[in-house]
Design a protein around this motif. Structure first.
Motif, mmCIF file in Angstrom:
data_model
loop_
_atom_site.group_PDB
_atom_site.id
_atom_site.type_symbol
_atom_site.label_atom_id
_atom_site.label_comp_id
_atom_site.label_asym_id
_atom_site.label_seq_id
_atom_site.Cartn_x
_atom_site.Cartn_y
_atom_site.Cartn_z
ATOM 1 N N ARG A 161 6.831 75.055 25.540
ATOM 2 C CA ARG A 161 7.341 73.589 25.781
ATOM 3 C C ARG A 161 6.407 72.803 26.421
ATOM 4 N NH1 ARG A 161 10.946 70.836 30.226
ATOM 5 N NH2 ARG A 161 11.505 69.006 28.984
ATOM 6 N N LYS A 162 5.676 72.966 27.396
ATOM 7 C CA LYS A 162 4.703 72.469 28.338
ATOM 8 C C LYS A 162 3.361 72.311 27.326
ATOM 9 C CE LYS A 162 6.166 73.249 32.997
ATOM 10 N NZ LYS A 162 5.791 73.871 34.254
ATOM 11 N N LYS A 163 3.021 73.220 26.734
ATOM 12 C CA LYS A 163 1.910 73.055 25.738
ATOM 13 C C LYS A 163 2.219 72.130 24.614
ATOM 14 C CE LYS A 163 -0.788 76.357 27.642
ATOM 15 N NZ LYS A 163 -2.052 75.853 28.342
ATOM 16 N N VAL A 164 3.220 72.189 23.972
ATOM 17 C CA VAL A 164 3.574 71.300 23.043
ATOM 18 C C VAL A 164 3.556 69.896 23.326
ATOM 19 C CG1 VAL A 164 5.634 70.537 21.138
ATOM 20 C CG2 VAL A 164 4.962 73.041 21.564
ATOM 21 N N LEU A 165 4.047 69.610 24.467
ATOM 22 C CA LEU A 165 4.271 68.301 25.287
ATOM 23 C C LEU A 165 2.970 67.795 25.503
ATOM 24 C CD1 LEU A 165 7.231 68.435 27.369
ATOM 25 C CD2 LEU A 165 7.050 67.424 24.898
ATOM 26 N N LYS A 166 2.000 68.659 25.734
ATOM 27 C CA LYS A 166 0.693 68.396 26.224
ATOM 28 C C LYS A 166 -0.170 67.903 24.886
ATOM 29 C CE LYS A 166 -3.736 70.461 27.763
ATOM 30 N NZ LYS A 166 -4.273 71.473 28.399
ATOM 31 N N HIS A 167 0.032 68.442 23.752
ATOM 32 C CA HIS A 167 -0.778 68.289 22.663
ATOM 33 C C HIS A 167 -0.264 67.244 21.708
ATOM 34 C CE1 HIS A 167 -3.760 70.983 23.746
ATOM 35 N NE2 HIS A 167 -2.931 72.023 24.044
ATOM 36 N N PHE A 168 1.323 67.344 21.644
ATOM 37 C CA PHE A 168 2.138 66.696 20.598
ATOM 38 C C PHE A 168 3.169 65.782 21.132
ATOM 39 C CE2 PHE A 168 1.041 71.023 18.874
ATOM 40 C CZ PHE A 168 0.075 70.522 17.872
ATOM 41 N N SER A 169 2.756 65.050 22.370
ATOM 42 C CA SER A 169 3.708 63.980 22.726
ATOM 43 C C SER A 169 3.819 63.030 22.027
ATOM 44 C CB SER A 169 3.159 63.942 24.149
ATOM 45 O OG SER A 169 1.829 63.039 24.245
ATOM 46 N N GLN A 170 3.007 62.525 21.143
ATOM 47 C CA GLN A 170 3.166 61.290 20.442
ATOM 48 C C GLN A 170 3.742 61.955 18.888
ATOM 49 O OE1 GLN A 170 2.646 58.586 21.847
ATOM 50 N NE2 GLN A 170 2.272 59.867 23.503
ATOM 51 N N ARG A 171 4.147 63.148 18.603
ATOM 52 C CA ARG A 171 4.232 63.346 17.356
ATOM 53 C C ARG A 171 6.010 63.276 17.102
ATOM 54 N NH1 ARG A 171 0.270 66.372 14.576
ATOM 55 N NH2 ARG A 171 1.804 66.131 12.851
ATOM 56 N N ASP A 172 6.524 63.317 16.125
ATOM 57 C CA ASP A 172 8.268 63.262 15.818
ATOM 58 C C ASP A 172 8.593 64.600 16.472
ATOM 59 O OD1 ASP A 172 8.721 65.159 13.526
ATOM 60 O OD2 ASP A 172 6.912 63.946 13.259
ATOM 61 N N MET A 173 9.938 64.414 16.698
ATOM 62 C CA MET A 173 10.860 65.717 17.323
ATOM 63 C C MET A 173 10.585 66.857 16.438
ATOM 64 S SD MET A 173 11.802 66.963 19.983
ATOM 65 C CE MET A 173 12.108 65.291 21.002
ATOM 66 N N ASP A 174 10.841 66.582 15.087
ATOM 67 C CA ASP A 174 10.758 67.872 14.013
ATOM 68 C C ASP A 174 9.342 68.544 14.274
ATOM 69 O OD1 ASP A 174 13.324 67.547 13.327
ATOM 70 O OD2 ASP A 174 12.733 66.317 11.479
ATOM 71 N N THR A 175 8.128 67.752 14.432
ATOM 72 C CA THR A 175 7.084 68.598 14.504
ATOM 73 C C THR A 175 6.790 69.290 15.982
ATOM 74 O OG1 THR A 175 5.844 66.814 13.100
ATOM 75 C CG2 THR A 175 4.615 68.246 14.687
ATOM 76 N N GLN A 176 7.303 68.634 16.885
ATOM 77 C CA GLN A 176 7.322 69.253 18.073
ATOM 78 C C GLN A 176 7.930 70.574 18.433
ATOM 79 O OE1 GLN A 176 8.262 66.795 21.429
ATOM 80 N NE2 GLN A 176 7.063 65.024 20.882
ATOM 81 N N ASN A 177 9.267 70.475 17.682
ATOM 82 C CA ASN A 177 10.281 71.709 17.615
ATOM 83 C C ASN A 177 9.577 72.984 16.822
ATOM 84 O OD1 ASN A 177 12.057 70.316 18.995
ATOM 85 N ND2 ASN A 177 13.411 70.038 17.371
ATOM 86 N N ARG A 178 8.973 72.365 15.538
ATOM 87 C CA ARG A 178 8.267 73.665 14.934
ATOM 88 C C ARG A 178 7.011 74.044 15.656
ATOM 89 N NH1 ARG A 178 8.428 74.571 9.369
ATOM 90 N NH2 ARG A 178 6.363 75.748 8.496
ATOM 91 N N ALA A 179 6.312 73.181 16.253
ATOM 92 C CA ALA A 179 5.153 73.763 17.078
ATOM 93 C C ALA A 179 5.607 74.716 18.208
ATOM 94 C CB ALA A 179 4.422 72.581 17.707
ATOM 95 N N CYS A 180 6.742 74.364 18.797
ATOM 96 C CA CYS A 180 7.403 75.092 19.992
ATOM 97 C C CYS A 180 7.906 76.336 19.516
ATOM 98 C CB CYS A 180 8.272 74.455 20.784
ATOM 99 S SG CYS A 180 8.851 75.001 22.308
ATOM 100 N N GLU A 181 8.561 76.209 18.062
ATOM 101 C CA GLU A 181 8.894 77.583 17.477
ATOM 102 C C GLU A 181 7.896 78.708 17.374
ATOM 103 O OE1 GLU A 181 12.524 75.331 15.040
ATOM 104 O OE2 GLU A 181 10.815 75.919 14.185
#
Length: 264
Positions: A161-181
């Motif tokens: 989760r922290k890695k995703v928030l670090k790199h994709f904080s400006q992206r939409d939630m679907d993109t963040q969720n997929r990245a975290c998956e």
């Protein structure tokens, strides 16, 4: 006084009809299979998957056949017979770090039994799109006290989760969720290597580990390439779909070097 929950006639009919099909398929003309299973189990693959109810769309329709080069055999997507897979399911298909502290560790116990007892030769961690556990993680369930067990469990993937928030904080939630998956699968693979008896077998080349991702939206099964850390289709798409899939990938898949950064 609370009324007891009832199974409706429609639900019961579905269960009964399903068992009849199962009984006919495996106890009718296929007695040889169950005669062998009576003697015990000898699966070669441990599948660590999610407890999402939609998971049955996939786990009941494939058998894992890996070649000696650890590349997936073309026959990988086939009907799966009982006994082919040793399956462990939990919220968000997570593997916790190795911690022999004497506490209750269900996934670790199953992992130990599969590796040391059943002597499986393949371990697959398989995630999927629209994972409720990952969505809860990204919403911040680990930072709240709203759940007794789910929040603490999802802390296993907090690094993802922290890695995703670090790199994709400006992206939409679907993109963040997929990245975290995707990232949580990589994290679980790294945690697997921390188990001494898994690491020993990896060094002896008697076991292999794999990260898979089932895309419910596109009907694709993706595998993590250990060299590029990019999820690529296991089964090639038909030519008529390639262009559309490439466009979808451009829109929905973050940059590999950001999404699949390791956690060590």
């Amino acid at each position: 006084m609370h009324n007891k929950p009832e199974i409706t006639n429609k639900q019961m009919a579905k269960f009964v009809n399903g068992f009849k099909r199962f009984q006919k398929a495996y106890f009718g003309d296929n007695t040889e299979l169950f005669d062998s299973l009576k003697q015990g189990q000898s699966p070669k693959t441990l599948l660590i998957g999610c407890c999402d109810s939609r998971y049955e769309l996939f786990t009941l329709t494939f058998a894992l056949l890996l070649t000696t080069t650890n590349r997936v055999d073309p026959a990988i997507i086939t009907d799966c017979d009982p006994g082919d897979l040793f399956i462990v399911r939990n919220v968000a298909n997570l593997v916790a770090p190795y911690n022999a502290d004497g506490s209750h560790h269900g996934v670790s116990a199953a992992l130990e039994f599969a590796v040391k007892g059943l002597k499986v030769t393949n371990i697959v961690v398989m995630g999927h799109t629209k994972c409720g556990g990952i969505a809860a993680l990204m919403r911040g369930i680990t930072d709240s006290n709203e759940t007794e067990f789910l929040g603490p469990w999802m802390k296993i993937a907090e690094k993802a989760r922290k890695k995703v928030l670090k790199h994709f904080s400006q992206r939409d939630m679907d993109t963040q969720n997929r990245a975290c998956e995707h990232a949580s699968i990589l994290l679980s693979l790294e945690n697997l290597v921390g188990y001494p008896w898994v690491r020993e077998r990896l060094m002896n080349q008697t076991i292999s580990i794999h990260g898979w991702y089932f895309d419910f939206e596109d009907g694709e099964l993706l595998a993590l390439d250990p060299e590029t850390l990019v999820f690529e289709p296991l089964v090639e798409a038909t030519e008529s779909r390639l262009e559309g899939l490439n466009l979808l990938r451009e829109m929905k898949t973050p940059k590999a070097e950001e999404e699949h950064e390791t956690f060590t």
